[in-house]
Design an enzyme around this catalytic site. Sequence first.
Site, PDB file in Angstrom:
ATOM      1  N   GLY A  31       5.745   7.027 -48.997  1.00  0.00           N
ATOM      2  CA  GLY A  31       5.956   6.039 -50.047  1.00  0.00           C
ATOM      3  C   GLY A  31       5.099   4.801 -49.863  1.00  0.00           C
ATOM      4  O   GLY A  31       4.099   4.835 -49.148  1.00  0.00           O
ATOM      5  N   HIS A  37      -3.132   7.206 -51.913  1.00  0.00           N
ATOM      6  CA  HIS A  37      -2.142   8.233 -52.229  1.00  0.00           C
ATOM      7  C   HIS A  37      -2.367   8.775 -53.645  1.00  0.00           C
ATOM      8  O   HIS A  37      -2.247   9.977 -53.888  1.00  0.00           O
ATOM      9  CB  HIS A  37      -0.725   7.648 -52.197  1.00  0.00           C
ATOM     10  CG  HIS A  37      -0.262   7.209 -50.856  1.00  0.00           C
ATOM     11  ND1 HIS A  37      -0.059   5.887 -50.539  1.00  0.00           N
ATOM     12  CD2 HIS A  37       0.059   7.917 -49.742  1.00  0.00           C
ATOM     13  CE1 HIS A  37       0.376   5.802 -49.292  1.00  0.00           C
ATOM     14  NE2 HIS A  37       0.446   7.005 -48.782  1.00  0.00           N
ATOM     15  N   GLN A  61       9.168  10.441 -36.636  1.00  0.00           N
ATOM     16  CA  GLN A  61       7.770  10.272 -36.231  1.00  0.00           C
ATOM     17  C   GLN A  61       7.455   8.853 -35.765  1.00  0.00           C
ATOM     18  O   GLN A  61       6.311   8.543 -35.452  1.00  0.00           O
ATOM     19  CB  GLN A  61       6.823  10.727 -37.339  1.00  0.00           C
ATOM     20  CG  GLN A  61       6.778   9.835 -38.570  1.00  0.00           C
ATOM     21  CD  GLN A  61       5.940  10.450 -39.668  1.00  0.00           C
ATOM     22  OE1 GLN A  61       6.360  11.362 -40.355  1.00  0.00           O
ATOM     23  NE2 GLN A  61       4.706   9.957 -39.840  1.00  0.00           N
TER      24      GLN A  61
HETATM   25  O1  PAF Z   1       0.846  10.691 -43.400  1.00  0.00           O
HETATM   26  C1  PAF Z   1       2.032  10.430 -43.725  1.00  0.00           C
HETATM   27  O2  PAF Z   1       2.300   9.639 -44.629  1.00  0.00           O
HETATM   28  C2  PAF Z   1       3.178  11.077 -42.963  1.00  0.00           C
HETATM   29  O3  PAF Z   1       2.857  11.235 -41.617  1.00  0.00           O
HETATM   30  C3  PAF Z   1       3.613  12.427 -43.576  1.00  0.00           C
HETATM   31  C4  PAF Z   1       2.522  13.454 -43.543  1.00  0.00           C
HETATM   32  C5  PAF Z   1       4.073  12.185 -45.009  1.00  0.00           C
HETATM   33  C6  PAF Z   1       4.806  12.985 -42.793  1.00  0.00           C
HETATM   34  O4  PAF Z   1       5.891  12.112 -42.797  1.00  0.00           O
END
Ligand code: PAF
Length: 285
Positions: A31, A37, A61
Amino acid sequence: MERVETAEDLREWVACRRRAGERIALVPTMGNLHAGHLALVDRARTLAERVVVSVFVNPTQFSAGEDFAIYPRTPEADCAALAAQGADLAFLPTVAVMYPAGLPGAVHVEVSGALTEGLCGASRPGHFSGVATVVTKLFILVQPDVAVFGKKDYQQLAVIRAVVRELGLPVRIEGMETWRDTDGLALSSRNQYLDPAQRARAGAIHAALTEGAAALTAGERDYAVLEAQATARLVAAGFAVDYARIVRPEDLQAPTGQENRLVMLVAARLGSTRLIDNIEVKLSE
Ligand code: PAF
């Protein structure tokens, strides 16, 4: 554009599109969407009839002490931007949807070995396991034909390719060129943590990478010298450098001298903001 939050609603939407014979492209995101994006969404639209964008700030993560709590969350603006960009479905799951057993989750996807040990893996323990786990879950939930990721997160892309290869997942992975500001700074949601003085210096990362790439193209093969030059340039611009490394694109290991292509990667901090970037280099024969 439709918007769903549960696995059931997502599956129903996907099944309906599949029955109609439509292919599905997935753009996984955390987001706080920016132009980079939206370029991934544009690419996805050229690859399949339907585009699903997931928006989920994945807790697993983030390492302890990282920016999970303050990571910018802007779901309403994200959905408006995605609708305007022609996405078909926004999937905004809760933590409970992605991790039904609660955090840190009961099943983990771990890419072991050299691919995840070095570079960002060295300073972000558990990061790539979190990425591999959430992306695998998203692939199982959405069952996309193709998924699009930015190349800024170069090691992440290599890890995801390894997951797909190793688990035999039926999804094609598309890597897309990094979207940059006018001074070369790679677009990232984390750029907004920079104060104006830091932002003014942040273009040094791309400048250092461009300089390294030019030297490689010109025939320089003393990788350690080039890495040291990039580090010195960044330190002079006020960065604390995590790494500046020249490696092979396929396995991110040290070059042997036989390569036609290399990639130079940098991770460096301005204050508490950690930025990463890279440049691919095609060597003259
Ligand atoms: O690159 C990202 O934004 C994130 O690491 C992903 C691939 C959406 C995984 O949470």
